[in-house]
Design an enzyme around this catalytic site. Structure first.
Site, PDB file in Angstrom:
ATOM      1  N   LEU A  72       1.028  -1.147  -0.069  1.00 45.75           N
ATOM      2  CA  LEU A  72      -0.011   0.155  -0.126  1.00 45.75           C
ATOM      3  C   LEU A  72       1.023   1.129  -0.032  1.00 45.75           C
ATOM      4  CD1 LEU A  72      -2.758   1.228   0.265  1.00 45.75           C
ATOM      5  CD2 LEU A  72      -2.733   1.037   2.670  1.00 45.75           C
TER       6      LEU A  72
ATOM      7  N   ILE B  33       7.407  -2.161   2.895  1.00 47.98           N
ATOM      8  CA  ILE B  33       6.886  -3.556   2.752  1.00 47.98           C
ATOM      9  C   ILE B  33       7.391  -4.535   3.639  1.00 47.98           C
ATOM     10  CG2 ILE B  33       5.747  -4.949   1.352  1.00 47.98           C
ATOM     11  CD1 ILE B  33       4.726  -1.971   0.866  1.00 47.98           C
TER      12      ILE B  33
ATOM     13  N   THR C 293      -0.079   6.143  11.568  1.00 50.62           N
ATOM     14  CA  THR C 293       0.845   6.931  12.723  1.00 50.62           C
ATOM     15  C   THR C 293      -0.349   7.037  13.718  1.00 50.62           C
ATOM     16  OG1 THR C 293       0.415   8.904  11.955  1.00 50.62           O
ATOM     17  CG2 THR C 293       2.590   8.007  11.259  1.00 50.62           C
TER      18      THR C 293
ATOM     19  N   SER D  22       0.548   7.619   4.872  1.00 54.85           N
ATOM     20  CA  SER D  22      -0.594   7.856   5.691  1.00 54.85           C
ATOM     21  C   SER D  22      -1.780   8.580   4.630  1.00 54.85           C
ATOM     22  CB  SER D  22      -1.005   8.742   6.617  1.00 54.85           C
ATOM     23  OG  SER D  22      -0.082   8.447   7.757  1.00 54.85           O
TER      24      SER D  22
ATOM     25  N   GLU E 122       0.761   1.009  10.054  1.00 57.49           N
ATOM     26  CA  GLU E 122      -0.436   0.869   9.994  1.00 57.49           C
ATOM     27  C   GLU E 122      -1.368   2.028  10.429  1.00 57.49           C
ATOM     28  OE1 GLU E 122      -1.996  -1.816   8.953  1.00 57.49           O
ATOM     29  OE2 GLU E 122      -0.844  -3.569   9.100  1.00 57.49           O
TER      30      GLU E 122
ATOM     31  N   GLY F  18      21.566   0.420  34.210  1.00 58.50           N
ATOM     32  CA  GLY F  18      22.597   0.196  33.541  1.00 58.50           C
ATOM     33  C   GLY F  18      22.346  -1.168  32.421  1.00 58.50           C
TER      34      GLY F  18
ATOM     35  N   ARG G 298      17.384  -8.468  41.673  1.00 60.15           N
ATOM     36  CA  ARG G 298      18.299  -7.467  42.022  1.00 60.15           C
ATOM     37  C   ARG G 298      18.365  -6.956  43.332  1.00 60.15           C
ATOM     38  NH1 ARG G 298      23.195  -5.376  40.784  1.00 60.15           N
ATOM     39  NH2 ARG G 298      23.522  -3.110  40.447  1.00 60.15           N
TER      40      ARG G 298
ATOM     41  N   GLN H   9      14.303   1.500  32.398  1.00 57.31           N
ATOM     42  CA  GLN H   9      14.866   2.308  33.600  1.00 57.31           C
ATOM     43  C   GLN H   9      14.807   1.107  35.073  1.00 57.31           C
ATOM     44  OE1 GLN H   9      15.334   5.271  33.351  1.00 57.31           O
ATOM     45  NE2 GLN H   9      15.966   6.049  35.468  1.00 57.31           N
TER      46      GLN H   9
ATOM     47  N   PRO I  79       6.897   5.615  -1.517  1.00 56.25           N
ATOM     48  CA  PRO I  79       7.688   7.009  -0.748  1.00 56.25           C
ATOM     49  C   PRO I  79       7.098   8.326  -0.591  1.00 56.25           C
ATOM     50  CG  PRO I  79       8.785   5.569  -2.664  1.00 56.25           C
ATOM     51  CD  PRO I  79       7.472   5.222  -2.675  1.00 56.25           C
TER      52      PRO I  79
END
Length: 382
Positions: A129, A161, A368, A136, A366, A343, A271, A339, A132
């Protein structure tokens, strides 16, 4: 584990399908994902396994080889696949999108001819669909299909695609007249069509195994019998199919978020800092709670839209809400998962870094999320 999904499924058969999917995802897909994503390799064996297991044909009629499952069950299968391997879940959603175009718009003879192969797992589809200069804005499509006797001659370039050069057939949208909205038509194009070629795979931020290329048509000849429905119905076909496709992406995004949450919860329980697990600190518990709420909210929106679709009721606005909600949630949850791991979350030794990268594009393809807001707003004010 506290992050196990508590699903409410409509039948015992659906329960068995989800269990099968979970086993395949855990035992077959997950062990491959890191290595193949690093290689950006197309996961052909994964699709063959899903096809042979009946998981590529769930929402289609049994007479064509489908599983005759409600859309809400199919989407939860896609979510389970996404928790293990988002690229494969995207490919699964795209393939279902292509088959749905044929199922919903082709004539009886075309459906009988094409759908059994599309649903068997032997064929994998791609959806041509975007271009370039036409993402949308579907009305901006420039690829042309000119009738020449018993064939159409197609010239133009498709962009972004999924399944790119790796598909067995392509659902092509091309212009058969200059009418901006009434001039598009849809076609089934086999992969061995002369005059069709492919650009190199895009080097993307994430979803590396979702091979994405240009599809280039240079005087490609397509039999007129491969026209889906009547000339000029392509815009309607494309937009109606995208409603279902957006739910597929919402399910993928929910799976990404679910996986990130699971990794974060596991890490927080193991942790230790200041002599106790970091999950014992209230600040961490609040962060994890917000992440869990995001995931549950995402799942609820796509399931509501799917149940409307299953009931034969309008669901376009709800599909956009689901796509918007779930993909924004995936971005927030994966960001927070990085987060939580601190690290370690920023390294490729832990999967949350990959999930973070995979999540971003769900807000883009699909349609934005800015387009989704336009769809929702216009529907509310109609």
């Amino acid at each position: 584990m506290a992050t196990t999904v508590d699903r409410l499924l409509p039948t015992d058969e659906a329960e068995a399908l989800l269990q099968l999917t979970r086993e395949i995802a855990t035992k077959e897909l997950a062990p491959q994902v890191d290595e193949l994503e690093e290689q950006a390799a197309f996961p052909v064996d994964a699709y063959r396994l899903l096809g042979s297991s009946g998981l590529l044909s769930l929402p289609f009629a049994e007479e064509f080889g489908g599983g005759a499952q409600p859309y809400e069950v199919y989407l939860q299968v896609v979510e389970e696949i996404a928790t293990a391997w988002p690229s494969v879940a995207v490919g699964t959603s795209v393939h279902s999108l292509t088959a749905s175009v044929v199922d919903g718009n082709a004539n009886d003879e075309q459906r009988a001819h094409w759908l059994p192969q599309m649903l068997s797992g032997d064929w994998l589809g791609a959806y041509c669909l975007s271009e370039p200069q036409a993402g949308s804005d579907v009305s901006g499509i420039r690829t042309k299909a000119v009738r020449d006797g018993d064939e159409y001659v197609v010239t133009g370039t498709k962009q972004w695609i999924s399944n790119g050069s790796c598909a067995d057939y392509y659902i092509l949208f091309a212009r058969t007249s200059e009418d901006a909205k009434g001039g598009l038509s849809a076609f089934v194009v086999p992969a061995d069509t002369e005059g069709m070629s492919f650009g190199p795979p895009e080097k993307k931020m994430g979803l590396a195994c979702d091979v994405t290329t240009q599809v280039i048509f240079e005087g490609a000849r397509i039999p007129a019998t491969h026209l889906i429905g009547a000339e000029g119905r392509g815009m309607r076909v494309a937009l109606s199919a995208l409603d279902a496709g957006r739910l597929g992406i919402a399910a993928v995004a929910t799976g990404i978020a679910q996986a990130a949450l699971a990794h974060a919860v596991e890490y927080a329980g193991e942790r230790e800092q200041f002599g106790k697990p970091i999950g014992a600190f209230q600040g961490m518990q609040f962060l994890l709670a917000d992440m869990a709420a995001e995931v549950e909210r995402a799942r609820a929106t796509y399931l509501h839209a799917a149940r409307l679709k299953d009931a034969g009721r309008p669901f376009s606005r709800q599909a956009s809400i689901a796509k918007l909600t779930a993909t924004d949630a995936a971005m927030r949850v994966t960001t927070d998962a990085v987060q939580v791991l601190a690290g370690n979350g920023y390294t490729r030794e832990y999967p949350v870094e990959r999930l973070f990268r995979d999540a971003k594009v769900t807000q883009i393809f699909e349609g934005t999320n800015q387009i989704q807001r336009m769809v929702i707003g216009r529907d509310l004010l109609r």
